[in-house]
Structure formats: C-alpha cells, structure tokens
Design a protein around this motif. Structure first.
Motif, PDB file in Angstrom:
ATOM      1  N   GLN A  36       0.802  -1.224   0.000  1.00  0.00           N
ATOM      2  CA  GLN A  36       0.000   0.000   0.000  1.00  0.00           C
ATOM      3  C   GLN A  36       0.835   1.274   0.000  1.00  0.00           C
ATOM      4  O   GLN A  36       0.467   2.256  -0.636  1.00  0.00           O
ATOM      5  CB  GLN A  36      -0.887  -0.010   1.241  1.00  0.00           C
ATOM      6  N   CYS A  52      -7.847   9.504  -5.273  1.00  0.00           N
ATOM      7  CA  CYS A  52      -7.926   8.045  -5.163  1.00  0.00           C
ATOM      8  C   CYS A  52      -7.444   7.596  -3.790  1.00  0.00           C
ATOM      9  O   CYS A  52      -6.354   7.968  -3.364  1.00  0.00           O
ATOM     10  CB  CYS A  52      -7.054   7.372  -6.219  1.00  0.00           C
ATOM     11  N   ASP A  55      -5.991   2.470  -0.666  1.00  0.00           N
ATOM     12  CA  ASP A  55      -6.396   1.329   0.155  1.00  0.00           C
ATOM     13  C   ASP A  55      -6.259   0.026  -0.637  1.00  0.00           C
ATOM     14  O   ASP A  55      -5.863   0.031  -1.797  1.00  0.00           O
ATOM     15  CB  ASP A  55      -7.834   1.521   0.658  1.00  0.00           C
ATOM     16  N   ALA A  57      -8.502  -2.023  -1.802  1.00  0.00           N
ATOM     17  CA  ALA A  57      -9.399  -2.146  -2.950  1.00  0.00           C
ATOM     18  C   ALA A  57      -8.819  -1.405  -4.150  1.00  0.00           C
ATOM     19  O   ALA A  57      -8.809  -1.918  -5.280  1.00  0.00           O
ATOM     20  CB  ALA A  57     -10.777  -1.598  -2.599  1.00  0.00           C
ATOM     21  N   GLY A  58      -8.297  -0.201  -3.905  1.00  0.00           N
ATOM     22  CA  GLY A  58      -7.702   0.582  -4.979  1.00  0.00           C
ATOM     23  C   GLY A  58      -6.471  -0.098  -5.546  1.00  0.00           C
ATOM     24  O   GLY A  58      -6.262  -0.136  -6.762  1.00  0.00           O
ATOM     25  N   THR A  62      -6.076  -1.366  -9.360  1.00  0.00           N
ATOM     26  CA  THR A  62      -5.002  -0.787 -10.158  1.00  0.00           C
ATOM     27  C   THR A  62      -4.038  -1.874 -10.647  1.00  0.00           C
ATOM     28  O   THR A  62      -3.552  -1.824 -11.777  1.00  0.00           O
ATOM     29  CB  THR A  62      -4.259   0.287  -9.333  1.00  0.00           C
ATOM     30  N   GLY A 115     -12.127   3.294  -5.544  1.00  0.00           N
ATOM     31  CA  GLY A 115     -10.956   2.458  -5.778  1.00  0.00           C
ATOM     32  C   GLY A 115     -10.689   2.188  -7.243  1.00  0.00           C
ATOM     33  O   GLY A 115      -9.563   1.852  -7.632  1.00  0.00           O
ATOM     34  N   TRP A 116     -11.721   2.328  -8.082  1.00  0.00           N
ATOM     35  CA  TRP A 116     -11.540   2.041  -9.510  1.00  0.00           C
ATOM     36  C   TRP A 116     -11.034   3.225 -10.316  1.00  0.00           C
ATOM     37  O   TRP A 116     -10.717   3.098 -11.493  1.00  0.00           O
ATOM     38  CB  TRP A 116     -12.854   1.521 -10.115  1.00  0.00           C
TER      39      TRP A 116
END
Ligand SMILES: [Zn+2]
Length: 181
Positions: A36, A52, A55, A57-58, A62, A115-116
């Motif tokens: 992270q 962004c 975290d 999820a991100g 990615t 996250g996207w």
C-alpha cells in the motif's frame, strides 16, 4: 511533479505506461505496487493522491489494470492478436459523463467505487495512446529493461527509456565488445 520518494528509474510517461513502469528491472524485477505505501507513492507521482484512496481495494483494482495493460502491450510486441477482455472489464467500472453547465461543457469520470478511479483512468489513457498511434508505444531497446514509453519524438526513433541509463549502458557494452576483441 513526481513524488520525491518515488524510486522508479522512469517517471512522467502517460498514465497507462507510467502504471506499467511501476515494475522495472533493477538487477531483479522491482515492483512498487506490492504494498500500500508503494501504491500511495505512485498515486502521488501520478497526481492522483487527492482523488484516489490508497487502500487495498484501490491497489487490487489498479494492479488488475496493470496486468491487463501488460498483456496488451506484450501481445503487440509479439505481434499477436490482443485479447481486450481484461481491459474492458476495468473500463466497465467507469464512464465519462459529459454535461453542459453555466460555465461551459464539463467532463466528469464516474466510477463504481473510488478504488476504480486510478485503474479506469489508466485504462482510458491507453485507449487515447492507441488513438494517437499504437506504434509509438515502445519498450526500451535494452535487452534487460522492461520499461515502456510513448515515443513523441518527431522522427519516431526514440529507443531508450532514458539515454542516461539504457542508452549509455548499450553504448558502453558495444565499446567493450569492440575493445575486447
Ligand atoms: Zn531502459
């Protein structure tokens, strides 16, 4: 402005290639996105830190985008027919919304979850590079280098991620070969 903590040898390429360049060969393959805090540094270098969340999820989204981009770029390099499925999966998580406001036309990126956003922007950037010229997407010509760049030189003859690093390494190797004979 790149984050001063960014350890990567090449920064500042368009977002999709900049994401690919989070992996590089420093003797062994290095990867900024294994953790992270590395992801946070990349977001900061890419100017996305405010938009962004850094975290899990991100990072997962990615990394999925990076895998999809790596497959497409490799297919192009090996002159195989690309499978756009994985990139389309990423693109399906967002869309561009165009509206007219009192101040004029506005484009907004909408994503399923925050996250996207970085993943979607990188995927969308790749489409924009393809429109500008797929042949300009190049891998550094040094055999040990896995970095990619978008060749914006007028004659389209850029060969190295950086002349200072790979260009000179190649020159030195040629010189060594010549003098060693
Ligand atoms: Zn290179």
């Amino acid at each position: 402005m790149a984050d001063p903590r960014d350890p990567r040898p090449l920064i500042g390429e368009p977002l999709s290639l900049d994401l690919l360049n989070t992996r590089w060969n420093g003797g062994t393959v290095q990867d900024l996105l294994t953790r992270q805090d590395g992801y946070r540094i990349w977001l900061s270098s890419a100017g996305l830190a405010e938009r962004c969340p850094a975290d899990d999820a991100g990072l997962a989204a990615t990394t999925a985008a990076r895998d999809a981009l790596a497959d497409l770029v490799r297919a192009a390099e090996e002159q195989r027919t690309p499978d756009p499925g994985a990139l389309n999966d990423v693109l399906a998580h967002g869309r561009l919304r165009r509206t007219l406001t009192a101040a004029g036309p506005v484009e907004t990126v909408e994503v399923d979850s925050p996250g996207w956003l970085a993943a979607w922007l990188a995927a969308d950037d790749y489409l924009s590079l393809l429109r500008q010229g797929a042949h300009r997407i190049k891998r550094c010509a040094h055999e040990n280098c896995i970095l990619h760049f978008f060749d914006t030189s007028q004659n389209g003859r850029r060969r190295w991620c950086s002349m200072a690093v790979c260009g000179n390494r190649a020159k030195a190797a040629r010189h060594y070969e010549k003098t060693a004979r």
